[in-house]
Write a protein that holds these residues in place. Structure first.
Motif, PDB file in Angstrom:
ATOM      1  N   GLN A 179      40.570  38.673  31.847  1.00 39.94           N
ATOM      2  CA  GLN A 179      40.156  37.452  32.554  1.00 39.94           C
ATOM      3  C   GLN A 179      41.364  36.563  32.863  1.00 39.94           C
ATOM      4  OE1 GLN A 179      37.253  36.136  29.657  1.00 39.94           O
ATOM      5  NE2 GLN A 179      35.523  36.872  30.894  1.00 39.94           N
ATOM      6  N   GLU A 182      43.329  38.014  35.748  1.00 39.75           N
ATOM      7  CA  GLU A 182      42.683  37.705  37.025  1.00 39.75           C
ATOM      8  C   GLU A 182      43.056  36.303  37.491  1.00 39.75           C
ATOM      9  OE1 GLU A 182      38.238  37.294  39.058  1.00 39.75           O
ATOM     10  OE2 GLU A 182      38.422  37.945  36.966  1.00 39.75           O
ATOM     11  N   LYS A 187      48.071  42.182  39.079  1.00 37.80           N
ATOM     12  CA  LYS A 187      47.332  43.361  39.555  1.00 37.80           C
ATOM     13  C   LYS A 187      47.924  44.639  38.967  1.00 37.80           C
ATOM     14  CE  LYS A 187      44.844  41.038  42.700  1.00 37.80           C
ATOM     15  NZ  LYS A 187      43.365  40.990  42.749  1.00 37.80           N
ATOM     16  N   GLN A 218      33.575  45.508  35.754  1.00 41.15           N
ATOM     17  CA  GLN A 218      33.560  44.622  36.918  1.00 41.15           C
ATOM     18  C   GLN A 218      34.790  43.717  36.935  1.00 41.15           C
ATOM     19  OE1 GLN A 218      29.578  42.814  36.473  1.00 41.15           O
ATOM     20  NE2 GLN A 218      29.108  43.610  38.516  1.00 41.15           N
ATOM     21  N   SER A 219      35.133  43.175  35.777  1.00 40.56           N
ATOM     22  CA  SER A 219      36.333  42.336  35.681  1.00 40.56           C
ATOM     23  C   SER A 219      37.583  43.130  36.024  1.00 40.56           C
ATOM     24  CB  SER A 219      36.471  41.753  34.267  1.00 40.56           C
ATOM     25  OG  SER A 219      35.425  40.861  33.983  1.00 40.56           O
ATOM     26  N   THR A 221      37.891  45.646  38.070  1.00 40.40           N
ATOM     27  CA  THR A 221      38.041  45.899  39.513  1.00 40.40           C
ATOM     28  C   THR A 221      38.765  44.748  40.198  1.00 40.40           C
ATOM     29  OG1 THR A 221      35.907  44.908  40.144  1.00 40.40           O
ATOM     30  CG2 THR A 221      35.906  47.254  39.580  1.00 40.40           C
ATOM     31  N   ARG A 222      38.656  43.549  39.623  1.00 42.77           N
ATOM     32  CA  ARG A 222      39.265  42.375  40.254  1.00 42.77           C
ATOM     33  C   ARG A 222      40.751  42.242  39.947  1.00 42.77           C
ATOM     34  NH1 ARG A 222      33.966  40.371  38.795  1.00 42.77           N
ATOM     35  NH2 ARG A 222      34.736  39.367  36.890  1.00 42.77           N
ATOM     36  N   THR A 252      31.090  50.447  40.030  1.00 39.72           N
ATOM     37  CA  THR A 252      32.179  49.466  40.005  1.00 39.72           C
ATOM     38  C   THR A 252      33.352  49.929  40.880  1.00 39.72           C
ATOM     39  OG1 THR A 252      32.967  50.481  37.924  1.00 39.72           O
ATOM     40  CG2 THR A 252      31.566  48.514  37.747  1.00 39.72           C
ATOM     41  N   ARG A 256      33.681  49.800  45.280  1.00 43.96           N
ATOM     42  CA  ARG A 256      34.673  48.899  45.873  1.00 43.96           C
ATOM     43  C   ARG A 256      35.810  49.633  46.584  1.00 43.96           C
ATOM     44  NH1 ARG A 256      37.139  43.383  43.231  1.00 43.96           N
ATOM     45  NH2 ARG A 256      38.677  42.975  44.850  1.00 43.96           N
TER      46      ARG A 256
END
Length: 287
Positions: A179, A182, A187, A218-219, A221-222, A252, A256
């Protein structure tokens, strides 16, 4: 089944009666394994001439019964990768040899990418995948909640002659770390994770796989780059199907980024019987 069948320094000699007989370099260990529900048909001299035998306790846990003197820790190698082995009070040795099948796959993916690759290794334990990815030329961020395991991973990286490689070691709760990455805008091209069934972060953060794995993915992927290379999930959670990992990655990563997914069992060949011992499952997404 994806078989870790390239070892020289490790061998699964025999199995039976809820136990496995293993060679770690020159050291022979006898340890319990819940997958081995078949009988030990012939307790040969190999079973009796062990260095150490781990006995489970009826009240939980267990202890080692040392038959011969062994070093406090010793070294084994896989290809050009080297690792410290040290039997722990909870039967583990600091390395899961079946993961060699994943190390080989990751190294090939990184080396064939022909571009700089930044890898995030989560729930990273003693750093088998970290060593493999660093050896293959990737920049690696290694994250685990256990300070002692992070130190062990650092020592494995140096043991493999990779101390000058760009490897960052973080002791933290992995969910909170992702988190924060992000928010920072950091990245990664590849993410590896070996999530436990249950766990606690350094500040008591609770992890429960069936509740947390999907939102965690999900986190993740960001914090992937626009051109990600792979995501590798390992799991030892009893009863979890490879199809579950396939579905989670489909919902997920594939949703994307497209790409393809592989899932299945991981195992080790048993020398004496010619059978294979299942040792967990994997799910892989790749571009």
């Amino acid at each position: 089944m994806h078989l870790a069948n390239e070892w020289q320094d490790y061998e699964l000699i025999d199995t039976g009666g809820g136990e496995k007989l293993e060679r770690w370099g020159d050291i022979i260990l006898r340890r319990p394994d819940p997958q081995i529900i078949w009988p030990l048909e012939n307790e040969t001299h190999q079973w009796k001439q062990v260095h150490g035998h781990y006995h489970r306790s009826s009240s939980g846990g267990g202890q080692w019964d040392w038959k011969k003197e062994i070093p406090e820790r010793w070294t084994i190698s896989f290809d050009k990768l080297s690792f410290y082995i040290k039997p722990t009070s909870f039967k583990h040795t600091g390395l899961f040899p079946e993961q060699a099948v994943n190390w080989r796959w990751m190294m090939n993916k990184i080396q064939q990418a022909n571009r700089p690759i930044k890898v995030l290794n989560l729930f990273a334990y003693t750093g088998g995948a970290t060593v493999a990815c660093a050896y293959a030329g990737a920049e690696v961020c290694h994250v685990d909640a256990a300070k002692g395991m992070v130190q062990w991973a650092k020592e494995n990286v140096h043991l493999s002659g990779l101390g000058d490689r760009p490897v960052r070691f973080i002791t933290d709760d992995v969910f909170k770390f992702v988190q924060r990455e992000e928010r920072r805008g950091n990245k990664y091209d590849a993410i590896i994770m070996d999530p436990p069934s249950y766990g606690r972060g350094p500040n008591g953060e609770m992890w429960k796989l069936e509740d947390n794995l999907y939102p965690f993915l999900q986190s993740c992927t960001r914090i992937m780059t626009d051109n990600p290379l792979f995501v590798q999930i390992n799991s030892y959670t009893t009863g979890l199907s490879p199809t579950v990992l396939h579905n989670l990655l489909s919902m997920t990563m594939k949703e994307r980024f497209g790409g393809s997914i592989t899932s299945g069992e991981v195992g080790i060949p048993i020398t004496n019987s010619g059978l294979n011992l299942p040792c967990g499952i994997l799910g892989r997404w790749e571009a």
